[in-house]
Design a protein around this motif. Structure first.
Motif, PDB file in Angstrom:
ATOM      1  N   LYS A  25       0.975  -1.225  -0.045  1.00 19.98           N
ATOM      2  CA  LYS A  25      -0.060   0.015  -0.049  1.00 19.98           C
ATOM      3  C   LYS A  25       0.996   1.229  -0.016  1.00 19.98           C
ATOM      4  N   GLU A  26       2.127   1.156   0.386  1.00 20.85           N
ATOM      5  CA  GLU A  26       2.876   2.112   0.600  1.00 20.85           C
ATOM      6  C   GLU A  26       3.983   2.395  -0.623  1.00 20.85           C
ATOM      7  N   ASN A  27       3.567   1.437  -1.578  1.00 25.54           N
ATOM      8  CA  ASN A  27       4.233   1.213  -2.942  1.00 25.54           C
ATOM      9  C   ASN A  27       5.753   1.138  -2.773  1.00 25.54           C
ATOM     10  N   GLU A  28       6.045   0.231  -1.995  1.00 25.27           N
ATOM     11  CA  GLU A  28       7.481  -0.154  -1.870  1.00 25.27           C
ATOM     12  C   GLU A  28       7.644  -1.552  -2.716  1.00 25.27           C
ATOM     13  N   PRO A  29       8.628  -1.102  -3.735  1.00 25.51           N
ATOM     14  CA  PRO A  29       8.850  -1.996  -4.879  1.00 25.51           C
ATOM     15  C   PRO A  29       9.254  -3.422  -4.534  1.00 25.51           C
ATOM     16  N   ALA A  30       9.906  -3.601  -3.539  1.00 27.96           N
ATOM     17  CA  ALA A  30      10.336  -4.808  -3.065  1.00 27.96           C
ATOM     18  C   ALA A  30       9.212  -5.860  -2.481  1.00 27.96           C
ATOM     19  N   ALA A  31       8.274  -5.054  -1.635  1.00 27.56           N
ATOM     20  CA  ALA A  31       7.029  -5.670  -1.330  1.00 27.56           C
ATOM     21  C   ALA A  31       6.103  -5.973  -2.383  1.00 27.56           C
ATOM     22  N   ILE A  32       6.084  -5.282  -3.179  1.00 27.47           N
ATOM     23  CA  ILE A  32       5.107  -5.499  -4.537  1.00 27.47           C
ATOM     24  C   ILE A  32       5.619  -6.684  -5.176  1.00 27.47           C
ATOM     25  N   SER A  33       6.904  -6.636  -5.589  1.00 29.95           N
ATOM     26  CA  SER A  33       7.611  -7.950  -6.094  1.00 29.95           C
ATOM     27  C   SER A  33       7.379  -9.219  -5.371  1.00 29.95           C
ATOM     28  N   GLU A  34       7.454  -9.063  -3.959  1.00 28.88           N
ATOM     29  CA  GLU A  34       7.118 -10.293  -2.981  1.00 28.88           C
ATOM     30  C   GLU A  34       5.932 -10.798  -3.076  1.00 28.88           C
ATOM     31  N   LEU A  35       4.842  -9.865  -3.029  1.00 33.82           N
ATOM     32  CA  LEU A  35       3.700 -10.091  -2.906  1.00 33.82           C
ATOM     33  C   LEU A  35       3.208 -11.030  -4.462  1.00 33.82           C
ATOM     34  N   GLY A  36       3.814 -10.395  -5.379  1.00 33.43           N
ATOM     35  CA  GLY A  36       3.643 -10.915  -6.774  1.00 33.43           C
ATOM     36  C   GLY A  36       4.219 -12.343  -6.810  1.00 33.43           C
ATOM     37  N   ARG A  37       5.456 -12.514  -6.183  1.00 30.68           N
ATOM     38  CA  ARG A  37       6.057 -14.095  -6.237  1.00 30.68           C
ATOM     39  C   ARG A  37       5.153 -14.947  -5.471  1.00 30.68           C
ATOM     40  N   ARG A  38       4.515 -14.343  -4.375  1.00 30.69           N
ATOM     41  CA  ARG A  38       3.825 -15.378  -3.531  1.00 30.69           C
ATOM     42  C   ARG A  38       2.254 -15.869  -4.028  1.00 30.69           C
ATOM     43  N   TYR A  39       1.820 -14.777  -4.950  1.00 30.52           N
ATOM     44  CA  TYR A  39       0.768 -15.068  -5.743  1.00 30.52           C
ATOM     45  C   TYR A  39       0.853 -16.104  -6.990  1.00 30.52           C
ATOM     46  N   ILE A  40       1.981 -15.762  -7.690  1.00 32.72           N
ATOM     47  CA  ILE A  40       2.481 -16.506  -8.911  1.00 32.72           C
ATOM     48  C   ILE A  40       2.541 -18.026  -8.380  1.00 32.72           C
ATOM     49  N   HIS A  41       3.337 -18.343  -7.263  1.00 33.05           N
ATOM     50  CA  HIS A  41       3.694 -19.796  -6.650  1.00 33.05           C
ATOM     51  C   HIS A  41       2.659 -20.283  -5.634  1.00 33.05           C
ATOM     52  N   GLY A  42       1.538 -19.529  -5.145  1.00 31.03           N
ATOM     53  CA  GLY A  42       0.587 -19.831  -3.976  1.00 31.03           C
ATOM     54  C   GLY A  42       1.271 -20.076  -2.863  1.00 31.03           C
TER      55      GLY A  42
END
Length: 331
Positions: free
Chosen positions: A88-105
């Motif tokens: 929510k604070e637009n931190e790129p590293a966190a956005i990338s990590e959340l993306g990784r988690r959704y990609i891999h479940g």
């Protein structure tokens, strides 16, 4: 049953091609500047006490086999609620990590499409790890991306210029193999050096091999051999293959089949498919080991399943000739 001379010649040519293309992940473009080769070679050993732990993953994608090198994501162990708050604070590293988690479940209900959207957002925001991952998607045609070596290279180069070690390694591989750019061994050597200086064992192995054969840099057999042994000690299957090749062919050493086989076996323990293929061939012809076609076929199969072209070719010939396996013209 023995191979005909033509088959042996084809296998030899296959081996030569493998050495030239070695370990390839597929990426490339132009290096901004070429620094002095001597200082680069020294940079490899500047951090001898620092060795990265890199995991190699094999995946089947659209009927093709790919191998990926991965580092543990820096935010992997951060609680999901905290990750979402940082997104929510637009931190790129966190956005990338959340993306990784959704990609891999990973800890969430799998939603690869949403995960990729987040990864693209992080990459466009300049996050190096996400940029290199997009490069992998373009390189393999994974996650709905069109296979595009040029885009793969461009994304990995963005990551490499920020000092991301896997981006540097992928860029070097691209220059070595011509994936998306013209082959440039000098540029490949420079980028392998950058990754090696960060302690990446496979990159240290590549620098050692380039020095061993004088590719992209001045030949230095002693230095190259030392770096290969160092990389092998720290878990590089590529280094084991290169050392086996050095004694088998040989390169600057007295030919020693037993020593070559020793290195191939060490490489197999580390999952290196080239070592599987080459030891399989030793069992096929009975060089340095008792002739055993069943063992040869087993090793060829393991290599083929990991995408090794020599293993695939030799396994196909075994099926064609019925050597060590039931003859089958369709496989």
């Amino acid at each position: 049953m023995h191979r005909k001379p033509l088959t042996a010649l084809l296998r030899f040519l296959c081996c030569v091609l493998f050495v030239l293309l070695a370990s390839c992940s597929q990426k490339d473009a132009s290096v901004d500047s070429h620094s002095d080769q001597k200082s680069q070679t020294q940079s490899v050993t500047a951090q001898d006490d620092h060795i990265l732990t890199v995991k190699t993953v094999t995946k089947q994608i659209n009927g093709e086999t790919f191998q990926f090198s991965t580092l543990e994501p820096p935010l992997m162990h951060v609680p999901l609620d905290e990750i979402k708050q940082r997104v929510k604070e637009n931190e790129p590293a966190a956005i990338s990590e959340l993306g990784r988690r959704y990609i891999h479940g990973d800890g969430v209900t799998r939603d690869a499409e949403y995960g990729v959207q987040l990864l693209v957002q992080a990459a466009n925001a300049g996050y190096a790890e996400a940029q290199d991952e997009l490069g992998n998607f373009y390189s393999t045609g994974q996650m709905g991306f069109p296979k595009d070596d040029k885009k793969a290279f461009d994304w990995s180069m963005k990551a490499a210029r920020q000092g991301y070690v896997l981006g540097q390694y992928n860029v070097a591989n691209a220059y070595q193999g011509g994936g998306g750019v013209e082959i440039d061994y000098k540029a490949a050597f420079e980028w392998f050096n950058k990754a090696a200086a960060q302690g990446y064992p496979d990159a240290i192995a590549q620098v050692g091999y380039f020095l061993l054969i004088g590719q992209g840099t001045s030949k230095d057999h002693a230095k190259g051999k030392k770096l290969l042994e160092k990389a092998a000690e720290h878990g590089s299957g590529i280094a084991c293959y290169c050392l086996g090749h050095m004694y088998n062919d040989p390169i600057g050493e007295t030919r020693d089949i037993k020593e070559a086989i020793l290195w191939y076996k060490k490489g197999i323990e580390l999952g290196n498919p080239a070592c599987m293929s080459h030891l399989g061939y030793k069992y096929e012809v009975g060089e340095g080991v008792p002739q055993d076609m069943k063992k040869a076929v087993g090793l060829y199969r393991q290599a083929a399943e990991r995408g090794d072209s020599m293993g695939q070719f030799n396994l196909g010939m075994c099926y064609y000739k019925g050597d060590g396996i039931t003859q089958n013209y369709q496989l």
